[in-house]
Enzyme design. Sequence first.
Site, mmCIF file in Angstrom:
data_model
loop_
_atom_site.group_PDB
_atom_site.id
_atom_site.type_symbol
_atom_site.label_atom_id
_atom_site.label_comp_id
_atom_site.label_asym_id
_atom_site.label_seq_id
_atom_site.Cartn_x
_atom_site.Cartn_y
_atom_site.Cartn_z
ATOM 1 N N GLY A 86 -2.417 -1.425 3.706
ATOM 2 C CA GLY A 86 -3.021 -2.622 4.309
ATOM 3 C C GLY A 86 -1.878 -3.222 5.092
ATOM 4 C CB THR A 87 -0.374 -2.039 7.432
ATOM 5 O OG1 THR A 87 0.945 -2.038 7.865
ATOM 6 C CG2 THR A 87 -1.257 -1.475 8.505
#
Lengths: 214, 132
Positions: free
Chosen positions: A14-15
């Site tokens: 998740g970035t």
Amino acid sequence: MNTAPLKPGEVSLGTTIMAVQFNGGVVVGADSRTTTGSYIANRVTDKLTQVHDHIFCCRSGSAADTQAIADIVHYNLQLLAAQEGEEPTVQKAANLFQQLVYQNKDALSAGIIVGGYDKYNGGSVYSVPLGGSLHKQPFCIGGSGSTYIYGFCDAEYKENMTKEECVDFVKRSVALAMSRDGSSGGVIRLAIIDKNGVERIFVPGNQLPQFFEG
Amino acid sequence: MDSYRIVPKANEKSVTKSIAETSNKEYGVHDTFRYGPRRLVDEVLPPHPLQARLENWDETQNKLHMSMLRNSYGIHVPIRLQMEKAIVSQINRAPHQLHSEYNNLGLDILNGVDNTLAFEDFLGTDSIPTFK
């Protein structure tokens, strides 16, 4: 189209990832958080993966899926370089990513941004989102944190930025996304790719650009 | 056909087969001519989701590799590699070889598994004798 969430136990990137093209090269940047659920499995991840001398990819989605794809593309680009006697173009690398993501779309969760330099086209940025489409853009943001900075990026982006302006743009955008997105955080990793090679920049967590925190 | 498939698809349906799918319209029994011999196991147990994946694993990985080679070097590379495997796989019935239909050193070398030990090397099944 893979709309399923990550499988149990799977590690997520998740970035926030970003790539910006300038005259003569590209700047790629990313945060450094990898999560399994709410536990941060790695807070200093390197999401900027080098797939060839002057071509990087920014990985978002499932850590395992993106690593597997990046390995296959890295191998394939080496085959191409050996055969053709020169470096592959960024477009070839982007197309390889696109083929892999599209043909395996039911099994993969991978959003990738490809940025690099080749002598025919200079710097280029390509986006390969979840479904496996391919988009060439002057700059590109991706990952869960990117949703918080679309407005900021649209407002701040100017054409014909210099290398230093691009680095600043990426740094500030990623820092803003990291401060709002729970799945992004840690440090900022940047890489500047031009014809002379790759310069990596590391921005530790206590030296991030500061903004309104309220 | 070019395939960049990394991993085979898992079995989508986890339901048992019913006679309705394979029955002959006129007589109402299983239509062997169209669908092959009747297998009772399909009507009692659903296929495991992993079964399709495991059965097609090696073939899928090999296809991916061949596609990459074809696109990088040209059609001749996969053709030569497959030709070599076909030549080596011709059964010679050499009398000095025990169970030559299960042991093929040449094919193992071409597949890159000559120095690999896997479960089939120490666990026997009905079709593969244990004293390999």
